[in-house]
Design an enzyme around this catalytic site. Structure first.
Site, PDB file in Angstrom:
ATOM      1  N   SER A  74       8.778 -10.614  24.850  1.00 12.00           N
ATOM      2  CA  SER A  74       8.944  -9.240  24.168  1.00 12.00           C
ATOM      3  C   SER A  74       9.350  -8.189  25.267  1.00 12.00           C
ATOM      4  O   SER A  74       9.775  -8.175  26.470  1.00 12.00           O
ATOM      5  CB  SER A  74       8.134  -8.751  23.169  1.00 12.00           C
ATOM      6  OG  SER A  74       8.534  -7.636  22.481  1.00 12.00           O
ATOM      7  N   ASP A  81      13.581 -14.174  14.508  1.00 16.68           N
ATOM      8  CA  ASP A  81      13.420 -12.867  14.958  1.00 16.68           C
ATOM      9  C   ASP A  81      14.498 -11.957  15.037  1.00 16.68           C
ATOM     10  O   ASP A  81      15.859 -12.214  15.597  1.00 16.68           O
ATOM     11  CB  ASP A  81      13.044 -12.891  16.681  1.00 16.68           C
ATOM     12  CG  ASP A  81      12.786 -11.863  17.379  1.00 16.68           C
ATOM     13  OD1 ASP A  81      13.007 -10.852  16.938  1.00 16.68           O
ATOM     14  OD2 ASP A  81      12.295 -12.182  18.624  1.00 16.68           O
ATOM     15  N   HIS A 136       9.682 -11.914  15.209  1.00 14.68           N
ATOM     16  CA  HIS A 136       9.429 -11.710  16.468  1.00 14.68           C
ATOM     17  C   HIS A 136       7.972 -12.369  16.994  1.00 14.68           C
ATOM     18  O   HIS A 136       7.909 -12.808  18.176  1.00 14.68           O
ATOM     19  CB  HIS A 136       9.583 -10.338  16.807  1.00 14.68           C
ATOM     20  CG  HIS A 136       9.478  -9.758  18.336  1.00 14.68           C
ATOM     21  ND1 HIS A 136      10.225 -10.153  19.263  1.00 14.68           N
ATOM     22  CD2 HIS A 136       8.724  -8.985  18.646  1.00 14.68           C
ATOM     23  CE1 HIS A 136      10.055  -9.649  20.393  1.00 14.68           C
ATOM     24  NE2 HIS A 136       8.786  -8.929  20.095  1.00 14.68           N
TER      25      HIS A 136
END
Lengths: 364, 196
Positions: free
Chosen positions: A146, A312, A345
């Site tokens: 991320s 995601d 995610h």
């Protein structure tokens, strides 16, 4: 768990920032795990995500919970601390010991909204300054998921000689309009809270917990998948047999989000949330390199590995492919795999054994 | 190079050491590993199945998950000394375009494929009236990934029509090499080295 010491490093020189200013007296808080080899060639820099911190593989002091990537880092784990010296630093702008909006400005009062707007590249500059301080010329690898993946890519683009391997998980080379939109919802929730007080809430006895909690709730939805939410909660009711025909948390999913939101306010500073989300929104590696992403990686000596997850939707596979395409065009050795996982995610933080195998194999 | 499938062994033995190679449909990277470790090649792979990609990455290889029909377009011209397509041509949506792409991204190409004109195939189709199922094409017609069955003669025709030059060729029945005479009848599969 391997030994972990609360450590800080004071930068000896002002930190130049993308906004043109420089920041004096920067402190970087960090943790390390595993021994640094005499040749200093076994260091792995792990970069944390938006609301993460340096306690990647040791107990977080405020929550008392395990580190956010304990499953990945430790003796005989995919990032093996018998072999690697793992470093994880709190980003600047953060609130776990690195200089951020809650830190004292030169006048002794907290910076609050006087803190300069920072970028992902500024965070990376601070991390590189830390590596300089530790005498680590070249990392065995830089790893992140991320926002951590953004730092890893930014380090590769801006400090190409500093890492042999770059592992970027569930990430992107630029924040999309949708990403920015979600962040704006969170920031507006914080700033709409009367307790925010224009950011000058430090020492006032009130902080914008309600706004920050809403921001966290909205963001948390983006970290999950519809399938994951349905599997976990469905439309199940919380502690009751029938709907209340009111606005209590009737549904389990509501109760869960409220719990996530309120837990977050106990460990995170609202102004840090504003600054770090802003840094992510400004992130665009191609823009930093004349508009062409491949140019950002031209001549890079590093090996790359990108991983995305099929569930995601915050940083979907297409974003990783975009980076892979640019790396191919730049002639860089690159691996890419889209792993199947149900957690959205957040998959990069959760139990996805295929990710462990990829990480271990790539770092070997 | 023992242990490799015979077509892969031929390719591995004939790729010049130290070259840049793209293995399309590289599976778990068995050929790439040999090219990288024994031939000192800069080997890159493309594979559509994420489980196989994960295994290849875990072996320390550079493999990108992708669909060759679509993603070869991402590579600039002549990025590689060799593009390799082993037992994959017959699964391509358009084998003719795939061939063009191979010789665009690579200076040379190796292509291997099962020969649908092998005598056993012909016999099965002729005498049973059913689509052949053999040791090299073991899957029934309704579940096979092979959507464009090809013969040695068809391939020669295609290559000639596209202005592609055959540098070298190898034919096999099982693990046994077969000479080029009557290859279309005798070979179970073929390996071609191609250039423009």
């Amino acid at each position: 768990m391997a030994t972990a010491a609360a450590r800080t490093f004071a930068l000896s020189a002002p930190l130049p920032l993308d906004n043109g200013q420089s920041l004096d007296g920067v402190i970087v808080a960090y943790e390390t795990y595993g021994e640094l080899a005499p040749g200093k060639d076994n260091a792995v820099l792990v970069c944390h995500a938006l609301t993460g911190d340096q306690y990647v593989a040791s107990t977080q002091p405020l929550t008392g919970k395990p580190g956010w990537w304990e499953r990945m880092i430790g003796p005989d784990k995919p990032i093996d601390t018998n072999r690697f010296h793992v470093i994880c630093a709190n980003v600047i702008g953060g609130c776990m010991g690195s200089t951020g909006p809650a830190s004292p400005a030169p006048d002794g009062k907290p910076y609050a909204m006087r803190f300069p707007v920072i970028t992902i590249r500024d965070m990376v500059r601070a991390e590189v300054a830390l590596l300089d301080g530790l005498g680590i010329e070249r990392l065995h690898a830089v790893v992140g998921g991320s926002m951590g993946g953004m730092q890893a890519l930014s380090l590769a683009a801006n400090f190409p000689a500093r890492a042999e391997r770059v592992l970027a998980i569930a990430t992107t080379a630029r924040h999309s309009a949708q990403n920015i939109a979600f962040h704006e919802v969170g920031r507006q929730a914080v700033m709409a809270d009367p307790d925010w007080q224009g950011g000058d809430y430090y020492g006032s006895g009130h902080s914008p917990d309600k706004g920050l909690s809403v921001a966290r709730m909205a963001a948390h939805i983006t970290y999950l998948s519809e399938t994951g939410l349905t599997e976990k909660f469905g439309r199940n009711l919380q502690d009751r047999d029938a709907k209340s025909f009111g606005f209590d948390a009737d549904f389990q999913v509501e109760s869960y989000l409220r719990y996530q939101g309120s837990g977050f306010t106990r460990r995170f500073d609202a102004n840090s949330y504003l600054y770090i989300t802003r840094a992510m929104d400004y992130f665009d590696i191609a823009e930093e390199h004349g508009g062409k992403l491949a140019d950002a990686f031209a001549g890079t000596p590093a090996r790359f590995c990108l991983v995305s997850f099929d569930s995601d939707w915050l940083y979907p596979t297409a974003e990783s492919r975009h980076v892979v395409h640019a790396l191919n065009a730049a002639g860089a050795p690159v691996s890419f795999v889209e792993l199947s996982a149900p957690f959205g995610h957040d998959s990069f933080l959760l139990d996805v054994p295929a990710l462990d195998r990829v990480v271990k194999g790539f770092l070997a | 190079m023992s242990g490799l499938r015979p077509d892969l062994a031929v390719i591995a033995a004939n790729v010049r050491p130290g070259t840049r190679v793209l293995d399309i449909g590289c599976g778990d990277g068995e050929l790439m590993e040999v090219l990288q470790n024994e031939r000192e090649c800069d080997a890159r792979g493309m594979e559509i199945d994420p489980v196989l990609v994960e295994r290849a990455v875990a072996r320390g290889l550079s493999v990108v998950q992708g669909d060759a029909d679509r993603d070869l377009a991402d590579y600039p011209d002549k990025t590689f000394d060799y593009a390799i397509l082993s037992q994959t041509l017959q699964t391509a949506a358009r084998p003719d375009r795939m061939l063009d792409e191979l010789l665009r991204v690579g200076r040379k190409a190796f292509v291997s494929f099962p020969n649908f004109a092998h005598w056993r195939m012909r016999a099965q189709l002729a005498f049973t009236g059913r689509m052949p199922v053999t040791r090299h094409l073991p899957v029934s017609w309704f579940e096979t990934q092979n959507i464009h069955h090809v013969t040695v003669t068809d391939f020669r025709d295609l290559v000639a029509a596209r202005g592609v030059k055959v540098e070298r060729e190898w034919f096999f029945s099982g693990a046994q090499p077969v000479g080029p005479a009557l290859a279309n009848l005798r070979a179970e599969y073929a390996v071609f080295e191609l250039s423009r």
